[in-house]
Design a protein around this motif. Structure first.
Motif, mmCIF file in Angstrom:
data_model
loop_
_atom_site.group_PDB
_atom_site.id
_atom_site.type_symbol
_atom_site.label_atom_id
_atom_site.label_comp_id
_atom_site.label_asym_id
_atom_site.label_seq_id
_atom_site.Cartn_x
_atom_site.Cartn_y
_atom_site.Cartn_z
ATOM 1 N N PRO A 1 0.826 -1.209 0.000
ATOM 2 C CA PRO A 1 0.000 0.000 0.000
ATOM 3 C C PRO A 1 0.866 1.266 0.000
ATOM 4 N N GLN A 2 0.349 2.319 -0.571
ATOM 5 C CA GLN A 2 1.161 3.518 -0.785
ATOM 6 C C GLN A 2 1.649 4.131 0.518
ATOM 7 N N ASN A 3 0.823 4.190 1.519
ATOM 8 C CA ASN A 3 1.195 4.807 2.792
ATOM 9 C C ASN A 3 1.524 3.771 3.865
ATOM 10 N N ALA A 4 1.927 2.573 3.462
ATOM 11 C CA ALA A 4 2.205 1.506 4.416
ATOM 12 C C ALA A 4 3.450 1.827 5.224
ATOM 13 N N SER A 5 3.423 1.434 6.498
ATOM 14 C CA SER A 5 4.610 1.569 7.335
ATOM 15 C C SER A 5 5.623 0.487 6.966
ATOM 16 N N ARG A 6 6.743 0.511 7.658
ATOM 17 C CA ARG A 6 7.788 -0.466 7.344
ATOM 18 C C ARG A 6 7.327 -1.890 7.616
ATOM 19 N N ILE A 7 6.670 -2.124 8.758
ATOM 20 C CA ILE A 7 6.235 -3.473 9.071
ATOM 21 C C ILE A 7 5.083 -3.891 8.170
ATOM 22 N N GLU A 8 4.202 -2.962 7.815
ATOM 23 C CA GLU A 8 3.100 -3.297 6.922
ATOM 24 C C GLU A 8 3.622 -3.668 5.535
ATOM 25 N N ALA A 9 4.627 -2.961 5.065
ATOM 26 C CA ALA A 9 5.207 -3.295 3.767
ATOM 27 C C ALA A 9 5.885 -4.658 3.818
ATOM 28 N N ALA A 10 6.616 -4.922 4.914
ATOM 29 C CA ALA A 10 7.299 -6.213 5.033
ATOM 30 C C ALA A 10 6.294 -7.353 5.095
ATOM 31 N N ARG A 11 5.212 -7.168 5.852
ATOM 32 C CA ARG A 11 4.206 -8.225 5.942
ATOM 33 C C ARG A 11 3.516 -8.438 4.601
ATOM 34 N N ALA A 12 3.263 -7.363 3.867
ATOM 35 C CA ALA A 12 2.614 -7.506 2.567
ATOM 36 C C ALA A 12 3.493 -8.263 1.583
ATOM 37 N N ILE A 13 4.772 -7.962 1.592
ATOM 38 C CA ILE A 13 5.699 -8.674 0.687
ATOM 39 C C ILE A 13 5.788 -10.140 1.072
ATOM 40 N N GLN A 14 5.924 -10.440 2.371
ATOM 41 C CA GLN A 14 6.002 -11.821 2.815
ATOM 42 C C GLN A 14 4.727 -12.574 2.473
ATOM 43 N N LYS A 15 3.592 -11.963 2.680
ATOM 44 C CA LYS A 15 2.302 -12.612 2.406
ATOM 45 C C LYS A 15 2.127 -12.880 0.913
ATOM 46 N N TYR A 16 2.596 -11.953 0.085
ATOM 47 C CA TYR A 16 2.488 -12.136 -1.363
ATOM 48 C C TYR A 16 3.335 -13.329 -1.821
ATOM 49 N N LEU A 17 4.554 -13.437 -1.333
ATOM 50 C CA LEU A 17 5.429 -14.522 -1.750
ATOM 51 C C LEU A 17 5.034 -15.853 -1.118
ATOM 52 N N ARG A 18 4.511 -15.791 0.105
ATOM 53 C CA ARG A 18 4.255 -17.021 0.860
ATOM 54 C C ARG A 18 2.915 -17.655 0.511
ATOM 55 N N THR A 19 1.885 -16.845 0.289
ATOM 56 C CA THR A 19 0.557 -17.430 0.100
ATOM 57 C C THR A 19 -0.225 -16.836 -1.058
ATOM 58 N N ASP A 20 -0.159 -15.536 -1.265
ATOM 59 C CA ASP A 20 -1.107 -14.885 -2.173
ATOM 60 C C ASP A 20 -0.641 -14.799 -3.615
ATOM 61 N N GLY A 21 0.631 -14.952 -3.864
ATOM 62 C CA GLY A 21 1.143 -14.705 -5.211
ATOM 63 C C GLY A 21 1.077 -15.883 -6.153
ATOM 64 N N GLY A 22 0.657 -17.050 -5.657
ATOM 65 C CA GLY A 22 0.587 -18.215 -6.524
ATOM 66 C C GLY A 22 1.943 -18.837 -6.836
ATOM 67 N N PHE A 23 2.900 -18.678 -5.934
ATOM 68 C CA PHE A 23 4.241 -19.228 -6.164
ATOM 69 C C PHE A 23 4.284 -20.710 -5.807
ATOM 70 N N THR A 24 5.160 -21.438 -6.468
ATOM 71 C CA THR A 24 5.314 -22.883 -6.284
ATOM 72 C C THR A 24 6.740 -23.181 -5.840
ATOM 73 N N TYR A 25 6.864 -24.021 -4.825
ATOM 74 C CA TYR A 25 8.181 -24.431 -4.352
ATOM 75 C C TYR A 25 8.685 -25.604 -5.188
ATOM 76 N N SER A 26 9.894 -25.494 -5.731
ATOM 77 C CA SER A 26 10.502 -26.583 -6.503
ATOM 78 C C SER A 26 12.000 -26.372 -6.557
ATOM 79 N N LEU A 27 12.735 -27.478 -6.456
ATOM 80 C CA LEU A 27 14.191 -27.425 -6.568
ATOM 81 C C LEU A 27 14.655 -27.434 -8.014
ATOM 82 N N LYS A 28 13.741 -27.696 -8.954
ATOM 83 C CA LYS A 28 14.075 -27.668 -10.375
ATOM 84 C C LYS A 28 13.660 -26.317 -10.944
ATOM 85 N N LEU A 29 14.636 -25.520 -11.298
ATOM 86 C CA LEU A 29 14.376 -24.165 -11.754
ATOM 87 C C LEU A 29 14.122 -24.138 -13.254
#
Length: 795
Positions: free
Chosen positions: A436-464
């Motif tokens: 979010p545009q006016n997000a604090s430091r912790i809010e930005a960090a949580r948003a990035i972590q949440k996007y990569l961890r659950t919301d972004g549709g990323f898949t874990y794999s050792l084969k790149l």
């Protein structure tokens, strides 16, 4: 000139130079090759000249070492010479260059940059190897022993490349070593006395004068077969995990550097390489009084350049202190709890040591240690097997975390805010969409972590993936970070790197940490294995310090996000104790799967009915079964080689027989050899009738068997003595009956020997070997005939 042994010296020098060829995979550019060849040439030249003057091997070896020193001085010591001779100042200069070489090897993954220190180190090392090889192969005439230093030099580069080498590296080195062996063997053979008369030209009047040609033909056949087998066999047999000798280069981009001895994590991480080196080796075991476990950090990487993480030079004040001052950027009002961890049987090699953070006290016995002033990473002078630390578990409040993203950053490094320029465009767009545009430091960090961890549709794999589709459906090969963010496939290194770069793009200082997950519990003791290796991001908060975040999905490694990194569920502060919707639980459950990251194959399911099958037919069992099947296959093929050759030889002789009389003679001789294989051999010079009576008496033949033997003898006599044009009866069926009858009267071991080791088969293989030897010998004979003709022409 024979005292100089020029040919042997040149071959030994070539072998010493060729074993350095695989070093081209470890260092770039290859500017070290010419100086290295100069050092080898100096050894060869000095050796030839010294052997012409003296026969003392001590004097010759000393002269070659002096030649190595002088050649190195002329190549690398310019400006430190006195009338072309080395000075004490040059020794100091060489020491500085070698220190630079050591630091390059420890701090870079292959291929490492080639500097003057690397060039000097390779030149001196190969020069010493060339001296040893020359001494063993030329002076001592023991090329077999010379293979040991050659193998050592070859394995240094082969073991540290991290990837399979091209077969030509091995073929070239092995071929030159076999050439040295062959020359020495022929020379030894020719030193034996002989009664074969010599011609006026000095050559013996035989096709294979002094037996050297036959000896060389067999040697060449075995050498070629050995080289081919050495290259082909490793392709079809299972491979054990690669082991490494040293840190840095020894841990290439796709390796973790685990071995059966001490263990260490590599100090560079290449985002373009997959991890496929499984290892379940234990790293350490520990006990702790902490309620919530935390990963054990080993190192911190700040600098990201050309798709690779690198650590900055450390700044450590070593000592044996037992107390540690709190981090200077940790405010006194931050809530905290103190826990203790006691480690036993640590196998982590120095200078690395696994420890939680931040530390407040330590007990490492007599091991000196310290904290890096820039990263607060614990470092030891020598490996510590047992130690204990007390550390702080921080629980910052929501108010203390709600800082401005562009606020004060304290004494962080400049690299902690540097964004990768190759992927900055996609990072900027993602941060604008996720944060979010006016997000604090912790809010930005949580948003990035949440996007990569659950919301972004990323898949874990050792084969790149290697490429990604663009908007037009075409394959593209972008930089490593862009490839991960677009393909949304990767393992912990990619997830952590993406969060570090997104946080930096959002204005938050961030860095990469490497270490181990908490491990698996057993009766209160936690065991950390090499498969628990992990990477995670650390973000900086003013007044608190560096805090760990966890963007890697929890369904792969049981990675647990810290409580402060999850969005609060109650108003007014406090983090959620359990919040699976935002990224996972806050309690740390013991690991049971042993999934590997970084450094393992794809995770293997251990749930359901498949677990029993996996236990019975795991990688080790499959490897054993494959070895057994391969051994049985080779054994079967080998056991059939001689019997099939015997059958083929008989059929070929019968097919090329000009008339029936010859066919009967061939069948008779084949029967005699097959019965002889059973141990029934008639007296030498026996006629067919005498041989028949001998077989009947020794094998106790009677009835139909006797009649068949009589028909065979009569057929042979008729084929030999009947007038031309007489009808010749086929005796093949009767010979088979006689052989079967004789075989029935013999012992089992005689029958087995006759079936699997027939004389006809051995003769066939000898003839094949001789034929191959003649083909291989033909160019040599032609060359020698041409040389003699040229010599006669000149005379």
């Amino acid at each position: 000139m024979s005292r100089g042994r020029i040919a042997d010296s040149l071959i030994a020098g070539a072998a010493s130079a060729v074993v350095a060829w695989p070093l081209t995979t470890l260092f770039t550019p290859n500017t070290w090759i010419r100086p290295m060849l100069g050092m080898v040439f100096a050894v060869v030249l000095v050796g030839i000249l010294a052997r012409m003057l003296t026969t003392s091997w001590i004097a010759i070896a000393a002269a070659q070492l002096v030649g190595v020193v002088l050649a190195g001085s002329w190549l690398f010591g310019r400006g430190h010479l006195w009338h072309a001779l080395p000075t004490p100042d040059m020794v100091l200069a060489f020491n500085n260059l070698l220190v630079d070489a050591r630091e390059t090897i420890q701090n870079y993954a292959a291929p490492a940059p080639t500097n003057r220190g690397i060039t000097l180190a390779i030149g001196l090392a190969i020069g010493v190897v060339a001296t040893i090889v020359d001494h063993l192969a030329v002076m001592r005439r023991s090329p077999a022993l010379a293979g040991l230093p050659l193998l050592t030099a070859f394995l240094i580069s082969a073991s540290n490349s991290g990837e399979s080498l091209h077969p030509m590296f091995f073929i070239a080195a092995g071929g030159l070593w076999l050439l040295m062996l062959g020359r020495q063997g022929i020379a030894s053979l020719r030193r034996w006395s002989t009664t074969v008369p010599m011609s006026t030209t000095g050559r013996r009047n035989t096709d294979d004068h002094d037996g050297a040609y036959g000896y060389a033909a067999v040697g060449r056949t075995l050498a070629v077969a050995g080289l081919v087998a050495a290259v082909v066999v490793p392709v079809v047999i299972p491979h054990f995990p690669t082991r490494y000798l040293i840190d840095g280069l020894g841990r290439s981009g796709n390796s973790t550097g685990f071995s059966d001895g001490q263990i260490g994590l590599k100090s560079t991480l290449d985002l373009t390489k997959s991890l496929n080196n499984p290892s379940k080796a234990p790293v350490l075991s520990y006990t702790t009084n902490a309620a919530i476990l935390t990963p054990l950090r080993v190192g911190v990487l700040n600098t990201y350049l050309a798709d690779t993480w690198r650590e900055d030079p450390d700044d450590v004040d070593y000592g044996r202190r037992t107390t540690v001052n709190p981090p200077p950027d940790l405010a006194a009002d931050v809530p905290r709890e103190t826990y203790r961890i006691s480690v036993e049987d640590s196998r982590i090699e120095a200078p690395q040591i696994a420890a939680p953070t931040p530390l407040v006290s330590a007990d490492l016995g007599r091991v000196t240690w310290g904290l890096d002033r820039n990263t607060s990473v614990a470092t030891v002078r020598r490996a510590a097997r047992s130690y204990s630390f007390s550390y702080l578990a921080l629980n910052p409040t929501q108010d203390s975390l709600a800082q401005d993203r562009q606020g004060a950053t304290g004494g962080i490094l400049q690299e902690d805010l540097q964004v990768d320029p190759a992927s900055q465009d996609i990072l900027s767009r993602l941060v604008d969409d996720v944060v979010p545009q006016n997000a604090s430091r912790i809010e930005a960090a949580r948003a990035i972590q949440k996007y990569l961890r659950t919301d972004g549709g990323f898949t874990y794999s050792l084969k790149l993936p290697e490429t990604v589709k663009n908007q037009f459906g075409q394959d593209e090969r972008p930089d490593a970070i862009s490839l991960f963010l677009r393909s949304k496939t990767g393992y912990c290194v990619q997830f952590a790197t993406a969060m570090v770069m997104m946080a930096r793009q959002a204005g938050i200082p961030a860095r990469m940490a490497i270490g181990f997950l908490p491990g698996t519990a057993d009766k209160g003791t936690y065991t950390v294995r090499s498969s628990d290796a992990h990477a995670w991001p650390e973000l900086y908060f003013q007044g608190i310090g560096w805090l760990r975040f966890e963007p890697t999905p929890s369904g792969t490694q049981n990675t647990v996000a810290p409580p402060y990194s999850l969005a609060p569920t109650t108003p007014g502060g406090g983090s959620s104790a359990t919040n699976t919707a935002t990224g996972g639980a806050t309690t740390s459950a013991p690991r049971t799967d042993g999934r590997n990251d970084p450094g393992a194959t794809d995770p293997v399911s251990t749930t359901g009915s498949g677990s029993t099958f996996g236990n019975w037919f795991g990688p080790r069992t499959r490897t054993t079964v494959l070895w057994i099947v391969l051994g049985l296959l080779i054994g079967i093929l080998g056991s059939l080689a001689v019997p099939l050759a015997a059958r083929r030889r008989l059929r070929r002789r019968l097919r090329h027989a000009p008339d029936e009389s010859t066919r009967v003679e061939i069948e008779w001789q084949a029967m005699i050899e097959r019965i002889g294989d059973l141990g029934v051999i008639p007296p030498r010079g026996s006629t067919p009738r005498q041989a028949g009576r001998f077989y009947q008496r020794e094998a106790y033949l009677e009835g139909d068997q006797t009649e068949a033997l009589h028909r065979v003898v009569a057929g042979v006599e008729r084929s030999r003595y009947a007038p031309p044009g007489a009808t010749i009866a086929d005796i093949r069926t009767d010979t088979q009956t006689v052989v079967k009858a004789v075989s029935g009267a013999r012992r089992r071991k005689d029958r087995m020997r006759a079936a699997w080791w027939p004389t006809e088969g051995l003769i066939e293989w000898r003839e094949r070997r001789a034929s191959v030897g003649r083909i291989l010998r033909r160019p040599v004979v032609r060359f020698q005939d041409w040389r003699e003709a040229r010599r006669d022409f000149r005379a």
